[in-house]
Design an enzyme around this catalytic site. Structure first.
Site, PDB file in Angstrom:
ATOM      1  N   LYS A 283       5.159  -4.601  74.229  1.00  0.00           N
ATOM      2  CA  LYS A 283       5.278  -3.345  75.344  1.00  0.00           C
ATOM      3  C   LYS A 283       4.473  -2.312  74.658  1.00  0.00           C
ATOM      4  CE  LYS A 283       9.933  -4.560  75.081  1.00  0.00           C
ATOM      5  NZ  LYS A 283       9.936  -5.923  75.879  1.00  0.00           N
TER       6      LYS A 283
ATOM      7  N   HIS B 143      18.327   0.341  75.193  1.00  0.00           N
ATOM      8  CA  HIS B 143      17.128  -0.407  75.012  1.00  0.00           C
ATOM      9  C   HIS B 143      16.210  -0.210  73.597  1.00  0.00           C
ATOM     10  CE1 HIS B 143      13.745  -3.283  76.703  1.00  0.00           C
ATOM     11  NE2 HIS B 143      14.610  -3.963  76.232  1.00  0.00           N
TER      12      HIS B 143
END
Length: 484
Positions: free
Chosen positions: A192, A404
């Protein structure tokens, strides 16, 4: 590396990869003891370009010196309706950083994300908390009309959704490629990151998901005006891009254009405003790394082995096994490194592991095994807490309300990655980690070094009401590990 501070809340999403969720530093100045007192700094703001930038002398043979005006700071997303006590460290809000990067773009934006779900309809949810995601999608749509090239890579396989984000973006002129990591590496593309104008970089835990902005706790780093690092990250992006062609096959070895001069042995060295930093990017899986690229697992093991006083880890999932291959295998490589540091060098270990409604209860015995080594009489210190995001009235939003984060900070280095800590993420899955080692005079360390910021964030979470020792877990409906 400068960063000033401000006061504001934040937010983000849990990423269910494959069939479950997708997911360093010197001593903080002074001896800030716990006693329930949280570190008093406010929300970080985007750092200005350093005023007194200079390259460092060649004091560590083989380092890469740059004249880039690199400035960096932490980025966070704190779920809605989740409040910390006053005067704690908070990163720049993720939404603010993404919008900032979009507005700054003049030539090219490249984005890697496991999947895209920027609107509630993408997951059959009607929630006003998707508004920031919609705003990001609308702003991305305008880039091609501003003559900004946009390239996006996603994973095959990916999360099953009804997302139309990428179709909308393609209609506006955005180029999209799906990389069949299942065929190429038996994993997924889990990296990401953003690269803007080959100059600005964002790396962290959030996918392109509206829940990452408002419903899931995320952490990353934004680095401005750092062309050397951005160009190096582009090589990783480009490896995904070319493998996104139909019938692609992994080159062995990778061509020279994918080689890097920046790695663990030869980090990028910059100095700005009295903070000197050594940086490098690590990657996974091994099949996607040229020999010159430090692998993600190698970076993590090196950071743990070089620590002398403490290792603080915050990850969504921690398993000393593989998770997705059949049959599963025991994979204790990181677990062994942690135990060795605690036992042989008496390094203080703190691990903050996420627990949400969708966490796998099979993780608990492994955490209990690690925690059982804790023995103050023998000077072995391993403490483990579960971080639980309250669900509240957000129970209708799937795969949300979870921490997360994927980072580590030690007395030597900081690490911000994109992978959970289990075998598959380092063997078959695409991930990226940024490793940072910094030095600064004591008066500026606390406020200007990213390592210090990261330790402050960890301490904030460790001493918060949301962190619970394993032995104190009890019955918590928001944590699946308590329902056993």
């Amino acid at each position: 590396m400068t960063s000033t501070y401000r006061s504001l809340p934040d937010s983000y999403v849990s990423n269910k990869g494959r069939s479950t969720s997708c997911v360093t530093l010197a001593v903080v100045l002074g001896c800030l003891t716990v006693l329930g007192i949280l570190l008093a700094i406010a929300v970080l703001k985007r750092p200005p370009a350093p005023k007194d930038h200079e390259t460092l002398p060649g004091d560590a043979g083989g380092d890469n010196f740059t004249t880039d005006q690199c400035s960096m700071t932490l980025v966070e997303s704190i779920p809605q309706h989740m409040k910390y006590k006053a005067n704690v460290t908070l990163g720049i809000p993720l939404e603010e950083v993404w919008k900032d990067l979009i507005s700054m773009a003049t030539d090219q934006v490249e984005v890697s994300s496991f999947y895209w779900t920027l609107t509630g309809e993408d997951i059959n949810v009607n929630s006003s908390s998707d508004i920031p995601g919609r705003d990001i999608l609308e702003q991305l749509e305008t880039l091609p009309s501003r003559n900004v090239s946009v390239r996006v890579v996603i994973s095959v396989p990916t999360v099953r959704t009804n997302s139309t984000d990428l179709e909308i973006l393609k209609q506006k002129g955005v180029q999209v490629r799906a990389v069949d990591f299942g065929r190429l590496a038996k994993g997924v593309l889990h990296s990401k990151f953003w690269i803007v104008d080959r100059k600005h970089v964002f790396i962290g835990s959030p996918n392109m998901d509206w829940r990452a902005l408002t419903q899931v706790k995320e952490l990353g780093v934004v680095i401005y005006n750092c062309s050397s690092l951005a160009t190096d990250l582009h090589k990783i992006f480009q490896s995904y891009w070319v493998m996104g062609k139909s019938n692609s096959s992994l080159p062995q070895p990778w061509p020279p254009e994918y080689d890097t001069a920046i790695n663990k042995d030869h980090p990028l060295l910059v100095k700005a405003d009295n903070v000197s930093s050594r940086l490098y990017l690590a990657g996974s899986p091994p099949s996607f790394c040229p020999q010159s690229r430090t692998q993600d697992l190698e970076a993590i093991l090196s950071i743990i082995s070089e620590s002398q006083h403490f290792v603080d880890v915050a990850v969504m999932e921690y398993f000393p096994t593989t998770r997705f291959e059949k049959p599963q295998r025991y994979w204790p490589i990181i677990d062994d490194a942690i135990r060795t540091a605690a036992f042989e060098r008496r390094v203080k270990i703190r691990m903050l592991i996420s627990c949400g409604r969708d966490s796998d209860p099979a993780m608990l015995p492994f955490l209990q095994s690690l925690a059982s080594m804790d023995s103050p009489q023998q000077h072995i210190n391993i403490q483990i807490k579960l971080y639980i995001v309250p669900v509240g009235n957000q129970s209708d939003i799937p795969y949300s309300r979870v921490n997360h984060n994927k980072y580590m900070v030690t007395d030597k280095e900081a690490y911000i990655g994109t992978s959970n800590w289990s075998g598959d993420y380092f063997l078959t899955t695409a991930g990226v980690g940024l490793v940072i080692s910094q030095r600064a005079p004591h008066p500026v360390w606390k406020t200007e070094a990213l390592q210090s910021q990261l330790r402050a964030v960890f301490d904030r979470d460790w001493h918060s009401e949301f962190a619970v020792h394993l032995d104190d877990l009890g019955d918590n409906p928001d944590c699946s590990l308590s329902r056993r």
